[in-house]
Design a protein around this motif. Structure first.
Motif, PDB file in Angstrom:
ATOM      1  N   UNK A 165       0.834  -1.188   0.000  1.00 42.87           N
ATOM      2  CA  UNK A 165       0.000   0.000   0.000  1.00 42.87           C
ATOM      3  C   UNK A 165       0.881   1.254   0.000  1.00 42.87           C
ATOM      4  N   UNK A 166       0.492   2.295  -0.745  1.00 45.29           N
ATOM      5  CA  UNK A 166       1.349   3.484  -0.868  1.00 45.29           C
ATOM      6  C   UNK A 166       1.459   4.248   0.450  1.00 45.29           C
ATOM      7  N   UNK A 167       2.617   4.881   0.635  1.00 47.76           N
ATOM      8  CA  UNK A 167       2.827   5.784   1.764  1.00 47.76           C
ATOM      9  C   UNK A 167       2.484   7.188   1.258  1.00 47.76           C
ATOM     10  N   UNK A 168       1.284   7.653   1.556  1.00 47.46           N
ATOM     11  CA  UNK A 168       0.790   8.911   1.002  1.00 47.46           C
ATOM     12  C   UNK A 168       1.115  10.051   1.966  1.00 47.46           C
ATOM     13  N   UNK A 169       2.050  10.907   1.570  1.00 46.69           N
ATOM     14  CA  UNK A 169       2.475  12.023   2.417  1.00 46.69           C
ATOM     15  C   UNK A 169       2.264  13.362   1.733  1.00 46.69           C
ATOM     16  N   UNK A 170       1.539  13.377   0.632  1.00 50.87           N
ATOM     17  CA  UNK A 170       1.218  14.616  -0.066  1.00 50.87           C
ATOM     18  C   UNK A 170      -0.283  14.867   0.050  1.00 50.87           C
ATOM     19  N   UNK A 171      -0.694  15.988   0.658  1.00 51.22           N
ATOM     20  CA  UNK A 171      -2.128  16.251   0.847  1.00 51.22           C
ATOM     21  C   UNK A 171      -2.932  16.233  -0.439  1.00 51.22           C
ATOM     22  N   UNK A 172      -2.364  16.737  -1.534  1.00 49.77           N
ATOM     23  CA  UNK A 172      -3.104  16.747  -2.797  1.00 49.77           C
ATOM     24  C   UNK A 172      -3.360  15.328  -3.293  1.00 49.77           C
ATOM     25  N   UNK A 173      -2.362  14.452  -3.124  1.00 46.43           N
ATOM     26  CA  UNK A 173      -2.541  13.053  -3.503  1.00 46.43           C
ATOM     27  C   UNK A 173      -3.613  12.403  -2.638  1.00 46.43           C
ATOM     28  N   UNK A 174      -3.606  12.736  -1.359  1.00 45.18           N
ATOM     29  CA  UNK A 174      -4.619  12.179  -0.447  1.00 45.18           C
ATOM     30  C   UNK A 174      -6.007  12.684  -0.822  1.00 45.18           C
ATOM     31  N   UNK A 175      -6.133  13.962  -1.150  1.00 43.60           N
ATOM     32  CA  UNK A 175      -7.436  14.515  -1.528  1.00 43.60           C
ATOM     33  C   UNK A 175      -7.970  13.858  -2.795  1.00 43.60           C
ATOM     34  N   UNK A 176      -7.063  13.504  -3.699  1.00 42.25           N
ATOM     35  CA  UNK A 176      -7.484  12.902  -4.962  1.00 42.25           C
ATOM     36  C   UNK A 176      -8.136  11.550  -4.763  1.00 42.25           C
ATOM     37  N   UNK A 177      -7.773  10.843  -3.689  1.00 49.68           N
ATOM     38  CA  UNK A 177      -8.369   9.532  -3.408  1.00 49.68           C
ATOM     39  C   UNK A 177      -8.369   9.329  -1.896  1.00 49.68           C
ATOM     40  N   UNK A 178      -9.363   9.902  -1.242  1.00 44.34           N
ATOM     41  CA  UNK A 178      -9.427   9.831   0.223  1.00 44.34           C
ATOM     42  C   UNK A 178      -9.630   8.401   0.717  1.00 44.34           C
ATOM     43  N   UNK A 179     -10.332   7.583  -0.067  1.00 47.23           N
ATOM     44  CA  UNK A 179     -10.561   6.202   0.346  1.00 47.23           C
ATOM     45  C   UNK A 179      -9.242   5.427   0.393  1.00 47.23           C
ATOM     46  N   UNK A 180      -8.413   5.598  -0.648  1.00 46.72           N
ATOM     47  CA  UNK A 180      -7.112   4.918  -0.668  1.00 46.72           C
ATOM     48  C   UNK A 180      -6.218   5.444   0.440  1.00 46.72           C
ATOM     49  N   UNK A 181      -6.253   6.756   0.679  1.00 49.43           N
ATOM     50  CA  UNK A 181      -5.454   7.333   1.760  1.00 49.43           C
ATOM     51  C   UNK A 181      -5.889   6.770   3.114  1.00 49.43           C
ATOM     52  N   UNK A 182      -7.178   6.519   3.265  1.00 46.48           N
ATOM     53  CA  UNK A 182      -7.686   5.931   4.506  1.00 46.48           C
ATOM     54  C   UNK A 182      -7.165   4.515   4.695  1.00 46.48           C
ATOM     55  N   UNK A 183      -7.247   3.708   3.635  1.00 49.74           N
ATOM     56  CA  UNK A 183      -6.751   2.340   3.725  1.00 49.74           C
ATOM     57  C   UNK A 183      -5.243   2.322   3.953  1.00 49.74           C
ATOM     58  N   UNK A 184      -4.523   3.259   3.330  1.00 47.77           N
ATOM     59  CA  UNK A 184      -3.074   3.344   3.542  1.00 47.77           C
ATOM     60  C   UNK A 184      -2.765   3.604   5.007  1.00 47.77           C
ATOM     61  N   UNK A 185      -3.545   4.491   5.640  1.00 50.88           N
ATOM     62  CA  UNK A 185      -3.329   4.778   7.062  1.00 50.88           C
ATOM     63  C   UNK A 185      -3.608   3.548   7.918  1.00 50.88           C
TER      64      UNK A 185
END
Length: 307
Positions: A142-162
């Motif tokens: 799973x990606x390590x998402x540390x860029x807010x814009x990337x997280x905003x683009x796919x909040x569901x994936x950012x949630x699963x990454x967390x």
């Protein structure tokens, strides 16, 4: 109705079990003759009700790709009984819905993820009958998402990454990024994410506490149980005093209390002079800026830098 040919095709193996050895020899398969043979009952009906429940089941339908059943299993540790259960789930789903099933296993540690990702062969090595191939996600892929814009683009994936990185060192950066991305999200979108992440982090007390602190900063208007609890702890006193002195002063006092609570929860020592500086400030813009810095500051000095 069972036909005579149907009966003949399988009854031959009841009458002559050694026939299997001859069949294998004719097909070029190397099965040794058995030492003993036992005929077993053919009724496969369960003798008693057995609860078999997949964690989540979703059906996808597409004109281009057809239909798909997605069975999602959350796996926190290795379990030698799970592969057989997973194979049962997939066979049952395919029998019931006549739709291709896919097993997705979600893990929070690499060892469990690697174990779950193994292809499990069901059947003899000479001719495997079934192969169980779960699709596995976890901290290893799973990606390590540390860029807010990337997280905003796919909040569901950012949630699963967390959630999948809950036990990893990089979870702090992921959580800070996600909380920043949620600041502009509608309440209906952010509220379930706040709760999902809080539940997913329960196995890591330090990360769970960090998430509480982050949520306390700019997500206070959400109605989730976590937000309610944080507001109750961090703002009750400040808001109560503020209402007596006026709305603006009350909001400023509440913000000040939040800053000090956040720094305290993060283990940051706040000298008396800085504490007085915070509690005596009535400028909401300044307090908001201190809030932002308090999320990641390593010391109180960093909170008030350039002021």
């Amino acid at each position: 109705m069972v036909s005579p040919p149907h009966e003949a095709m399988h009854r031959a193996f009841q009458e002559y079990p050694e026939l299997f050895t001859g069949v294998c020899r004719a097909l070029g398969l190397s099965f040794d003759p058995p030492d003993s043979v036992t005929l077993l009952p053919t009724d496969l009906t369960e003798d008693r009700p057995v609860e078999r429940r997949v964690d989540t089941l979703v059906r996808f339908d597409s004109e281009r790709d057809g239909s798909l059943l997605l069975a999602v299993e959350a796996q926190r540790e290795k379990d030698p009984d799970k592969p057989a259960a997973w194979a049962y789930y997939l066979s049952f789903l395919y029998t019931k819905y006549k739709v291709p099933p896919l097993l997705l296993v979600v893990c929070q540690d690499r060892a469990t993820a690697e174990w779950a990702a193994r292809t499990v062969i069901i059947g003899p090595a000479q001719w495997p009958a079934l192969a169980l191939r779960p699709l596995v996600v976890g901290p290893h892929n799973m990606p390590v998402i540390t860029d807010p814009e990337t997280a905003r683009a796919d909040l569901a994936l950012a949630t699963l990454a967390a959630i999948t990185h809950a036990k990893e060192r990089d979870v702090d950066a992921i959580l800070k990024t996600l909380s920043t991305a949620l600041r502009d999200a509608p309440e209906a979108v952010a509220d379930p994410i706040v709760e999902l992440v809080a539940r997913g982090l329960s196995s890591n007390r330090r990360a769970a506490e960090l998430w509480r602190n982050l949520v306390a900063v700019d997500l206070s208007f959400y109605k989730s149980w976590l937000s309610e609890e944080i507001r109750e702890e961090g703002r009750e006193k400040g808001l109560a005093e503020g209402r007596a002195e006026g709305r603006v002063q009350g909001l400023a006092q509440g913000k000040a209390e939040d800053i000090l609570l956040l720094l305290e929860r993060r283990g940051i020592d706040v000298p008396d002079a800085d504490r007085e500086r915070v509690t005596s400030c009535d400028d909401l813009e300044t307090l908001g800026r201190w809030f932002d810095r308090a999320i990641t500051a390593a010391s109180a000095d960093e909170v008030f830098a350039d002021e």
